[in-house]
Design a protein around this motif. Sequence first.
Motif, PDB file in Angstrom:
ATOM      1  N   ALA A 186      -2.460   6.588 -11.235  1.00 25.24           N
ATOM      2  CA  ALA A 186      -3.660   5.826 -11.591  1.00 25.24           C
ATOM      3  C   ALA A 186      -4.483   6.588 -12.630  1.00 25.24           C
ATOM      4  CB  ALA A 186      -4.497   5.550 -10.342  1.00 25.24           C
ATOM      5  N   VAL A 229     -11.975   4.781  -8.210  1.00 27.33           N
ATOM      6  CA  VAL A 229     -10.800   4.222  -7.549  1.00 27.33           C
ATOM      7  C   VAL A 229     -10.589   5.013  -6.265  1.00 27.33           C
ATOM      8  CG1 VAL A 229      -8.345   3.702  -7.735  1.00 27.33           C
ATOM      9  CG2 VAL A 229      -9.801   3.627  -9.783  1.00 27.33           C
ATOM     10  N   ILE A 308     -12.124  -0.537  -5.681  1.00 28.43           N
ATOM     11  CA  ILE A 308     -12.680  -0.141  -6.977  1.00 28.43           C
ATOM     12  C   ILE A 308     -14.187  -0.370  -6.949  1.00 28.43           C
ATOM     13  CG2 ILE A 308     -12.705  -0.584  -9.468  1.00 28.43           C
ATOM     14  CD1 ILE A 308      -9.751  -1.348  -9.246  1.00 28.43           C
ATOM     15  N   ARG A 330      -7.079  -3.850  -3.512  1.00 32.38           N
ATOM     16  CA  ARG A 330      -6.051  -4.231  -4.480  1.00 32.38           C
ATOM     17  C   ARG A 330      -4.841  -3.327  -4.288  1.00 32.38           C
ATOM     18  NH1 ARG A 330      -7.566  -4.825 -10.659  1.00 32.38           N
ATOM     19  NH2 ARG A 330      -7.951  -6.949  -9.920  1.00 32.38           N
ATOM     20  N   LEU A 332      -1.669  -1.217  -5.463  1.00 34.46           N
ATOM     21  CA  LEU A 332      -1.236  -0.496  -6.660  1.00 34.46           C
ATOM     22  C   LEU A 332       0.197  -0.035  -6.428  1.00 34.46           C
ATOM     23  CD1 LEU A 332      -4.124   1.799  -8.030  1.00 34.46           C
ATOM     24  CD2 LEU A 332      -3.209  -0.309  -9.000  1.00 34.46           C
ATOM     25  N   ASP A 337       0.513  -4.093 -11.365  1.00 34.13           N
ATOM     26  CA  ASP A 337      -0.730  -3.756 -10.662  1.00 34.13           C
ATOM     27  C   ASP A 337      -1.553  -2.754 -11.472  1.00 34.13           C
ATOM     28  OD1 ASP A 337      -0.010  -5.383  -8.528  1.00 34.13           O
ATOM     29  OD2 ASP A 337       0.934  -3.754  -7.413  1.00 34.13           O
ATOM     30  N   TYR A 338      -0.889  -1.746 -12.015  1.00 37.89           N
ATOM     31  CA  TYR A 338      -1.600  -0.741 -12.816  1.00 37.89           C
ATOM     32  C   TYR A 338      -2.125  -1.349 -14.116  1.00 37.89           C
ATOM     33  CZ  TYR A 338      -0.015   2.942  -9.679  1.00 37.89           C
ATOM     34  OH  TYR A 338       0.190   3.729  -8.571  1.00 37.89           O
ATOM     35  N   MET A 341      -5.299  -3.211 -13.385  1.00 44.64           N
ATOM     36  CA  MET A 341      -6.439  -2.294 -13.200  1.00 44.64           C
ATOM     37  C   MET A 341      -6.964  -1.813 -14.552  1.00 44.64           C
ATOM     38  SD  MET A 341      -6.562   1.399 -11.228  1.00 44.64           S
ATOM     39  CE  MET A 341      -5.427   2.121 -12.420  1.00 44.64           C
TER      40      MET A 341
END
Length: 418
Positions: A186, A229, A308, A330, A332, A337-338, A341
């Motif tokens: 992330a 995050v 978040i 959410r 990840l 998904d990333y 974000m």
Amino acid sequence: MALDKHQTPMLDQLEDGPWPSFISGIKRLRDEHTDGRINALTNDLLGQLEHSYETRKGYWKGGTVSVYGYGGGIIPRFSEVGKAFPKSREFHTLRVQPPAGNHYSTAMLRQLADSWEKHGSGLVTFHGQTGNIMFIGADTESTQHFFDEINEYGWDLGGAGPCVRTAMSCVGAARCEMSCTNELKAHRALVNNFVDDVHRPALPYKFKFKVSGCANDCQNAIERSDFAVLGTWRDDMKVDQDEVKAYVKAKGRQYIIDNVITRCPTQALSLNDDDTLAVNNRDCVRCMHCLNVMPKALHPGDDKGVTILIGGKRTLKIGDLMGTVIVPFRKLDTEEDYEEMVEMAESIIDFWAENGLEHERCGEMIERIGLANFLDGIGIEPDPNMLSHPRQSSYVRMDGWDEAAEQWFERQAEKAAG
């Protein structure tokens, strides 16, 4: 030629007492380092610092120093008493981004240290409040040479000024069993996307990303970052009842009641007569206290993801702010998904850049324009989990109630159909 050492009686007092002193470290560089340039540089640094203590004034002033292609990353410091202390008349600090999770090898550290002793003062901070490695004490010419050398083997400058600042992430699953997400991935996903915004300041003020793998929040993301995050889970906490009984046997029922049960902020725990633990997972707010006290018995659930929060900061135009929940949960897991974000971060920064006032953090903008307008601007639907505290007025305006109710039913129908 023998070094003419400055007398520092006031600084010497800082070495008294049981705790290590930064003065001792600077003196070691002055007295023991094999490079005469560093000996002279740190000697004049100590001389100027002693002079500041004597006069109760600071003599560093700012200016403009940069490396080619970059608009930030260096904190310029020029001495106003450079004639008296010429070797330290320029003493700039370079901010260098650390690896995600602060994972270093000894080879990496030695390589950085060798380059810094070649071009700078030898003084290094791991890490500053900004999260950067702080290389303290280089003249203007050496900043470019040092940057070129470390950039050649993979390091980059951090942010300084009105830009996206250096991101931080906790050590994560590499050493922590409470980790609920891939913190390092992330971190890298966000940093790699905003490299240009880090090096070329063009925002109302600073914007920080921080990633913590669980609600222990070892990175202080909620309090110190504009985009926090936090790893979390949404199914039931995992409980090993045999280990719970072992804790009760070792510590006693009263200890568990006093230090675990009664300290749950939502009273979601109770100790049964047979020394097993009952958990009301619906009321659990993931404060992590019980998991920290009994890590063998309690563990995060299996359905893991992230929460978040936006707008955390220290005092500036208004007082300290904690981050506001924007995405309650959410996943990840996938590359998509990333990407989602990162896209959300882009939309938030774009909205803030367009609507924020000069020298105004993102959280301060939200306070000024209201959370509803902010959510509307970034295209996120309101959610009850976004409330930081219940309303204080018992009176409720009903303007647009019917339209809002219809929209809510439509969203519920879409979820059911999906």
